[in-house]
Design a protein around this motif. Sequence first.
Motif, PDB file in Angstrom:
ATOM      1  N   THR A   2       0.841  -1.184   0.000  1.00 20.01           N
ATOM      2  CA  THR A   2       0.000   0.000   0.000  1.00 20.01           C
ATOM      3  C   THR A   2       0.879   1.238   0.000  1.00 20.01           C
ATOM      4  O   THR A   2       1.904   1.284   0.679  1.00 20.01           O
ATOM      5  CB  THR A   2      -0.916   0.039   1.238  1.00 20.01           C
ATOM      6  OG1 THR A   2      -1.740  -1.126   1.246  1.00 20.01           O
ATOM      7  CG2 THR A   2      -1.796   1.279   1.229  1.00 20.01           C
ATOM      8  N   SER A  70       5.937  -1.569  -5.359  1.00 20.00           N
ATOM      9  CA  SER A  70       4.794  -2.480  -5.441  1.00 20.00           C
ATOM     10  C   SER A  70       5.228  -3.859  -5.929  1.00 20.00           C
ATOM     11  O   SER A  70       4.831  -4.885  -5.377  1.00 20.00           O
ATOM     12  CB  SER A  70       3.736  -1.896  -6.387  1.00 20.00           C
ATOM     13  OG  SER A  70       2.680  -2.800  -6.581  1.00 20.00           O
ATOM     14  N   ILE A 102      -2.564  -0.247  -7.861  1.00 21.13           N
ATOM     15  CA  ILE A 102      -1.805  -0.213  -6.609  1.00 21.13           C
ATOM     16  C   ILE A 102      -2.677   0.408  -5.518  1.00 21.13           C
ATOM     17  O   ILE A 102      -3.257   1.484  -5.703  1.00 21.13           O
ATOM     18  CB  ILE A 102      -0.510   0.602  -6.779  1.00 21.13           C
ATOM     19  CG1 ILE A 102       0.424  -0.086  -7.786  1.00 21.13           C
ATOM     20  CG2 ILE A 102       0.201   0.796  -5.441  1.00 21.13           C
ATOM     21  CD1 ILE A 102       1.665   0.723  -8.128  1.00 21.13           C
TER      22      ILE A 102
END
Length: 249
Positions: A2, A70, A102
């Motif tokens: 995150t 990510s 994402i």
Amino acid sequence: MTVHFIGAGPGAADLLTVRAVTLLRSSPVCLYAGTYLDPAVLAHCAPETELIDTQHLDLDQITEHLVRASRAGQDVARLCSGDPSLYSALTEQTRRLDAHAIAWDVTPGVPAYAAAAALLGAELTVPEVVQSVVLTRTQARSTAMPDTEALAGFARTRATLVLHLAITRIRELADELVADYGADCPVAVVYRASQPDQLVLRGTLTDIADQVAAAGLRQAAVILVGRAMSSSVSCVESHLYDPARVRHR
């Protein structure tokens, strides 16, 4: 993973929320705007955190770092000066993250205008003097302002006016505001509120531009205009705390 957009507050390392500090400690990657951030804020990060200063990066380059993290399964702390809800490029960045699927979230921070008001010891809404606050900016080397948001329109309300990203144009702005606020209207300029080099200038629409020029301020300053900025402002007592009202609660 995150991407955590985190309000870094006005600069002081102890003006972050508990949630913000927790996220900084746990995120392996931290992107921050070095132009406005006190380096002490980064002390909340773990020693092994990868630190990336974004002040010389465009949004596509910033996105590349976020995509790379990510793919590595790493959470990212994306520090924004002040609060992400104001002039943080949050919309542009989250749009790019959505395109890459994402995940992201937002943690609020202390906005610069609130830190400035605290330093001044000022309430921006004073009973029967002013009950509205306008947060805005002006156009210089930046995106255009909407036609409906001309400074003159806001000035006619005589609300407490908070100008961001406007310090280099303060002389012409002061001249424009005189018609509605009056030449003697109090003005405060707060530079880097809460940071070691913070500076407060107090004056009126007549003389504040000269003070700013003498101090050599070119960035990182908030301008507050309105009668609430007077250190001797008089007002009625708030209805909320009226004895008759309190007895009937």
